[in-house]
Enzyme design. Sequence first.
Site, PDB file in Angstrom:
ATOM      1  N   SER A   1       0.857  -1.179   0.000  1.00 43.19           N
ATOM      2  CA  SER A   1       0.000   0.000   0.000  1.00 43.19           C
ATOM      3  C   SER A   1       0.894   1.231   0.000  1.00 43.19           C
ATOM      4  CB  SER A   1      -0.845   0.003   1.283  1.00 43.19           C
ATOM      5  OG  SER A   1      -1.428   1.279   1.510  1.00 43.19           O
TER       6      SER A   1
ATOM      7  N   TYR B   1      -2.853  -1.329  10.482  1.00 43.55           N
ATOM      8  CA  TYR B   1      -2.773  -1.527   9.027  1.00 43.55           C
ATOM      9  C   TYR B   1      -1.438  -1.012   8.473  1.00 43.55           C
ATOM     10  CZ  TYR B   1      -4.192  -1.250   4.091  1.00 43.55           C
ATOM     11  OH  TYR B   1      -4.257  -1.387   2.725  1.00 43.55           O
TER      12      TYR B   1
HETATM   13  C1  BGC Z   1      -6.270   1.448   2.046  1.00 44.67           C
HETATM   14  C2  BGC Z   1      -7.437   2.292   1.589  1.00 44.67           C
HETATM   15  C3  BGC Z   1      -6.994   3.725   1.357  1.00 44.67           C
HETATM   16  C4  BGC Z   1      -5.738   3.797   0.505  1.00 44.67           C
HETATM   17  C5  BGC Z   1      -5.188   5.212   0.391  1.00 44.67           C
HETATM   18  C6  BGC Z   1      -5.147   1.603   1.075  1.00 44.67           C
HETATM   19  O1  BGC Z   1      -4.066   0.793   1.420  1.00 44.67           O
HETATM   20  O2  BGC Z   1      -6.684   0.096   2.151  1.00 44.67           O
HETATM   21  O3  BGC Z   1      -8.459   2.262   2.567  1.00 44.67           O
HETATM   22  O4  BGC Z   1      -8.034   4.439   0.699  1.00 44.67           O
HETATM   23  O5  BGC Z   1      -4.742   2.962   1.044  1.00 44.67           O
HETATM   24  O6  BGC Z   1      -5.105   5.864   1.627  1.00 44.67           O
END
Ligand code: BGC
Length: 265
Positions: free
Chosen positions: A150, A163
């Site tokens: 991410s 996360y």
């Molecule tokens: C998350 C999303 C978020 C995006 C940008 C992703 O890794 O799961 O919820 O919108 O990152 O912030």
Amino acid sequence: MKLAGQTALVTGANSGIGAGVAKSLGQAGANVVINYVTKPDDAQAIVDEIKGYGVDAIAIQTDVSKENQVQNMFRQAVEHFGTLDILVNNAGLERNAPFHEMTLQQWQFVIDVNLTGQFLCAREAIREFLRRGPRPDVSRATGKIICMSSVHEVIPWAGHVNYASSKGAIKMLMQSLAQEYGDRQIRVNSICPGAIQTPINTAAWNTPQAMNSLLTLIPYNRIGKPEDIGNLAVFLASDDSDYITGASIFIDGGMTVFEGFATGG
Ligand code: BGC
């Protein structure tokens, strides 16, 4: 048909980015294993769609955070397809809370699925790649692993510490594996998506106000689509990217160039 004759396993493939990636890999000629935990009908619909591209697909229900279930899934997949060439470690979730209110359960659940799940699946995939050895008729690499990370492997994220921590850890999991298995021609890379329109972030795009505020974070001024990620996954799984390993590839409409600094600073 860049992936003809190869088999891919995609975790969390019955919705969102995983479903988009699974379809793109199928369109590129790969057979696909659709891993899912809930909503078997959605998994079956993806299987049916992929079979329509003229390749084979099966759905396997597995909680990626459970060792014995993951081992069974890989056994079933290899039994059906003979071997595996590509793993897309995609399954992931969020359980958001202000840090001082975050429960151990919220922390642990996210780490179990997002990080331990990637460990367990990567380990089984590498075991299969080493057992089977090279297949120069289908790919220069003996195996390819794509970790779904991410933008939050580099952008800190208040209220989402579990996360963001899981994604930061995936960077080191991915790079250490690339280092450890490069000499066996196993390529390991990460895709780092920004905001992609999927169920995980519905609240960030499902009202005009939310969408407008999201777009202030994205220089390219649109939300991403699962097929954007699918196109990159096909590239990273194919020999077109044969010299790429140990890389985090950001695909975010520019989110990581910090739009907030377009003026001022
Ligand atoms: C998350 C999303 C978020 C995006 C940008 C992703 O890794 O799961 O919820 O919108 O990152 O912030």
